[in-house]
Design a protein around this motif. Structure first.
Motif, PDB file in Angstrom:
ATOM      1  N   LEU A 460       0.833  -1.195   0.000  1.00 30.13           N
ATOM      2  CA  LEU A 460       0.000   0.000   0.000  1.00 30.13           C
ATOM      3  C   LEU A 460       0.873   1.251   0.000  1.00 30.13           C
ATOM      4  O   LEU A 460       2.017   1.228   0.449  1.00 30.13           O
ATOM      5  CB  LEU A 460      -0.907   0.025   1.237  1.00 30.13           C
ATOM      6  CG  LEU A 460      -1.828  -1.181   1.456  1.00 30.13           C
ATOM      7  CD1 LEU A 460      -2.612  -1.003   2.742  1.00 30.13           C
ATOM      8  CD2 LEU A 460      -2.761  -1.388   0.276  1.00 30.13           C
ATOM      9  N   TYR A 462       0.844   5.662   0.848  1.00 25.32           N
ATOM     10  CA  TYR A 462       0.169   6.672   1.652  1.00 25.32           C
ATOM     11  C   TYR A 462      -0.920   7.355   0.824  1.00 25.32           C
ATOM     12  O   TYR A 462      -0.807   7.507  -0.395  1.00 25.32           O
ATOM     13  CB  TYR A 462       1.160   7.718   2.154  1.00 25.32           C
ATOM     14  CG  TYR A 462       2.124   7.186   3.193  1.00 25.32           C
ATOM     15  CD1 TYR A 462       1.662   6.703   4.411  1.00 25.32           C
ATOM     16  CD2 TYR A 462       3.497   7.172   2.972  1.00 25.32           C
ATOM     17  CE1 TYR A 462       2.531   6.215   5.380  1.00 25.32           C
ATOM     18  CE2 TYR A 462       4.382   6.698   3.926  1.00 25.32           C
ATOM     19  CZ  TYR A 462       3.886   6.214   5.128  1.00 25.32           C
ATOM     20  OH  TYR A 462       4.758   5.724   6.079  1.00 25.32           O
ATOM     21  N   LEU A 504      -9.011   3.667   9.870  1.00 23.11           N
ATOM     22  CA  LEU A 504      -8.973   4.278   8.544  1.00 23.11           C
ATOM     23  C   LEU A 504     -10.297   4.964   8.228  1.00 23.11           C
ATOM     24  O   LEU A 504     -11.365   4.490   8.620  1.00 23.11           O
ATOM     25  CB  LEU A 504      -8.667   3.217   7.483  1.00 23.11           C
ATOM     26  CG  LEU A 504      -7.375   2.419   7.677  1.00 23.11           C
ATOM     27  CD1 LEU A 504      -7.117   1.542   6.455  1.00 23.11           C
ATOM     28  CD2 LEU A 504      -6.179   3.326   7.933  1.00 23.11           C
ATOM     29  N   THR A 523      -5.812   5.116   3.106  1.00 17.99           N
ATOM     30  CA  THR A 523      -4.680   4.779   3.960  1.00 17.99           C
ATOM     31  C   THR A 523      -4.121   6.044   4.620  1.00 17.99           C
ATOM     32  O   THR A 523      -4.412   7.161   4.192  1.00 17.99           O
ATOM     33  CB  THR A 523      -3.581   4.083   3.146  1.00 17.99           C
ATOM     34  OG1 THR A 523      -3.136   4.963   2.114  1.00 17.99           O
ATOM     35  CG2 THR A 523      -4.088   2.789   2.533  1.00 17.99           C
ATOM     36  N   LEU A 537      -4.206  -5.570   9.007  1.00 12.19           N
ATOM     37  CA  LEU A 537      -5.424  -4.857   8.627  1.00 12.19           C
ATOM     38  C   LEU A 537      -6.629  -5.725   8.961  1.00 12.19           C
ATOM     39  O   LEU A 537      -6.665  -6.915   8.616  1.00 12.19           O
ATOM     40  CB  LEU A 537      -5.389  -4.505   7.144  1.00 12.19           C
ATOM     41  CG  LEU A 537      -6.555  -3.638   6.631  1.00 12.19           C
ATOM     42  CD1 LEU A 537      -6.056  -2.603   5.635  1.00 12.19           C
ATOM     43  CD2 LEU A 537      -7.639  -4.502   5.985  1.00 12.19           C
ATOM     44  N   LEU A 553       3.086  -0.987   4.096  1.00 12.55           N
ATOM     45  CA  LEU A 553       3.179   0.404   3.657  1.00 12.55           C
ATOM     46  C   LEU A 553       4.579   0.629   3.100  1.00 12.55           C
ATOM     47  O   LEU A 553       5.575   0.471   3.825  1.00 12.55           O
ATOM     48  CB  LEU A 553       2.926   1.344   4.825  1.00 12.55           C
ATOM     49  CG  LEU A 553       1.494   1.828   5.049  1.00 12.55           C
ATOM     50  CD1 LEU A 553       1.436   2.709   6.288  1.00 12.55           C
ATOM     51  CD2 LEU A 553       0.951   2.577   3.843  1.00 12.55           C
TER      52      LEU A 553
END
Length: 554
Positions: A460, A462, A504, A523, A537, A553
């Motif tokens: 993922l 930002y 989130l 995110t 998650l 991340l």
């Protein structure tokens, strides 16, 4: 060593303690819950330090100068240490890898003494572990998260630290480095990895919070907040610290009562869930619970020792407020050496510990067997709920960490300078167990989400818009769906380093087909909120979390 008669007498008194001095037992209601499961009768070592890796394996270790452990090193390996006070040639392991999915143990080889050390995961998933005792006090040790684990073991770097680190705290930073703060008689900090410039910086706050002969500022509670500064709590005081410029940004009021909360008084602390993370300024709150009253350490170590009752208070503070103040709360039972673990739904589990004494050799009393659930979003005065008790005292050198399936792994307990299994108040504890919060009860299975997409190990960015698809067998309340990200912690001595949970921002929870739903989330926006690296998650529905998936991340 305690005589056999004294040991039998203690067992009788211990049973009476369970009956008469466990307040949670008297307060149990139908709401109390959670179940315990014994995973291993012996993992061979004490679970003094634990870290979950993104391959669903937990790295566990104790210390190398306990003497022989109860698990052998493989292939005839032995550790040779002429300076070891317990054994010069040791062919047993003092670190193991626990495979959560297969419930198996694999011995690892650590070369130098990791006793009372610290650590944090790096962005690539490797555990960087620092310091320890004697020959380990300046060591850096690395273990990778490997797909094929048989070749994975500890790699050690001699003199990797600028100074000796014993009882220090580590935290990952937004730029991918980690900071190492404090330790015994170390009023300073440094960064890893080194970048060639001077790497030792003074932190007078640690000197100011050190009690003579006791310290009470070891394993300081450290949390990164959204503005990029570090909240550092030591003893009974706290500062907001700009580590880039070596500057104190804010000094917080002393915690009411003035009692110490850090090692060896040993309360615990947690950064409460970060919400509204798309806001220009993200509110951050810290909760500090338990510990020992001032003077307890000296009283416990006198010839005629007395073991003072632990503190039953928690302090909660909005550290981002312009004029922050502590709000005090009372737990159902006093506790020191407890672990505070963030659950996927944002609640806090307070588990392990003692009701009197301090952390140290033979100085804890009255094991606290019942965990407590703390619900941050409930009204003041109604946030605590007692949970079902274990049968295993978890005293000095115990740990607890969150697993991907939502259980809490619990191990350790050894208040002795060596492995002691007989004739002592609290024998060395090698058993490993798991606590399953009530959200894992069978009756909640129809409400429990299951993540379909993305797949585990997803990468993922930002500020990324992400669609999370999940199934629920029963009826879904669309306004009771949320998505959380949890950073796996390095836990030792009642503090979980690097632990954080982010809620989130979610929109457009929609039904796709029968029992299948999708939620769009965003995110975190920066490394100040969520440093690079691996997170768990979860989809949470009506306070019941799914099994987590790993996300990275990058």
């Amino acid at each position: 060593m305690i005589s056999q008669t004294s040991s039998i007498l203690y067992l009788v008194l211990f049973q009476l303690t369970i009956i008469f001095f466990q307040p949670c037992q008297l307060l149990m209601s139908d709401a109390a819950g959670g179940q315990w499961q014994l995973l291993h009768k012996s993992i061979g070592i004490v679970a003094m330090h634990m870290q979950l890796l993104n391959n669903d394996r937990v790295i566990i270790y104790d210390r190398t100068d306990f003497g022989k452990s109860n698990i052998s090193l493989p292939d005839g390996k032995c550790r040779h240490d002429a300076n070891d006070t317990a054994i010069k040639v040791d062919c047993t392991a003092h670190s193991v890898e626990y495979d959560v999915l297969n419930n198996t143990i694999r011995p690892l080889m650590v070369q130098t003494n990791v006793w009372c050390s610290s650590g944090t995961l790096m962005p690539n998933g490797s555990l960087i572990q620092t310091g320890g005792y004697k020959d380990g006090e300046r060591r850096i040790r690395i273990i990778n998260s490997c797909n094929t684990t048989m070749d994975c073991d500890w790699l050690e770097i001699e003199n990797g630290l600028a100074v000796k680190r014993w009882y220090a705290t580590n935290h990952i930073l937004p730029d991918g480095r980690q900071i190492v703060i404090g330790g015994t008689r170390q009023f300073n900090y440094e960064f890893l990895p080194k970048n060639g410039v001077p790497n030792l910086y003074s932190l007078p706050f640690l000197a100011h919070t050190s009690d003579r002969g006791v310290e009470n500022n070891l394993y300081p509670f450290v949390f990164l907040i959204g503005d990029g500064n570090l909240f550092i709590f030591a003893n009974n005081r706290a500062i907001l610290f700009d580590y880039l410029n070596n500057k104190v940004v804010k000094t917080y009021p002393e915690m009411p009562g003035g009692d110490p909360r850090c090692y060896p008084s040993t309360g615990s602390a947690v950064l409460l869930p970060l919400k509204n993370i798309q806001a220009p300024s993200v509110e951050a709150e810290v909760l500090v619970c338990g510990g020992s009253p001032k003077g307890s350490f000296i009283k416990a170590y006198k010839k005629n020792a007395t073991f003072v009752n632990a503190l039953d208070t928690c302090g909660r503070i909005k550290i981002t407020d312009p004029n922050p103040k502590w709000v005090m709360e009372t737990m159902p039972q006093a506790r020191l050496m407890g672990d505070m673990t963030l659950l996927p739904n944002g609640n806090v589990l307070i588990i392990n510990g003692a009701g009197a004494g301090v952390a140290g050799w033979e100085t804890g009393r009255n094991p606290v067997l019942s965990p407590i659930l703390y619900r941050p979003d409930y009204k003041l005065g109604s946030r605590f709920e007692c949970q079902n008790p274990t049968t295993i005292p978890r005293m000095y050198h115990s740990t607890a960490i969150l697993l991907r399936d939502g259980r809490v792994l619990v191990g350790g307990s050894n208040p002795h300078e060596k492995y002691e299994f007989k004739g002592v108040l609290f024998p060395t504890e090698l058993r490993l167990e798991a606590f399953s919060p009530a959200y894992l009860d069978t009756e909640n299975s129809s409400l429990r989400p299951k993540i379909v997409l993305p797949s585990s190990q997803a990468k993922l960015k930002y500020k990324q818009n992400l669609v999370v698809r999940f199934t629920v067998a029963g009826t879904v309340m669309l306004d009771k769906v949320s998505v959380t990200m949890v950073a796996p912690s390095f836990t030792t001595h009642s503090f979980s380093m690097n632990q954080r949970l982010l809620v989130l921002r979610s929109v457009n929870v929609t039904g796709l087909k029968k029992n299948t739903y999708a939620v769009q989330v965003t995110t975190p926006g920066s490394g100040n909120l969520a440093p690079l690296g691996y997170y768990l998650l979860f989809v949470v529905h009506q306070d019941i979390p799914s099994e987590g998936i790993w996300v990275n991340l990058v």
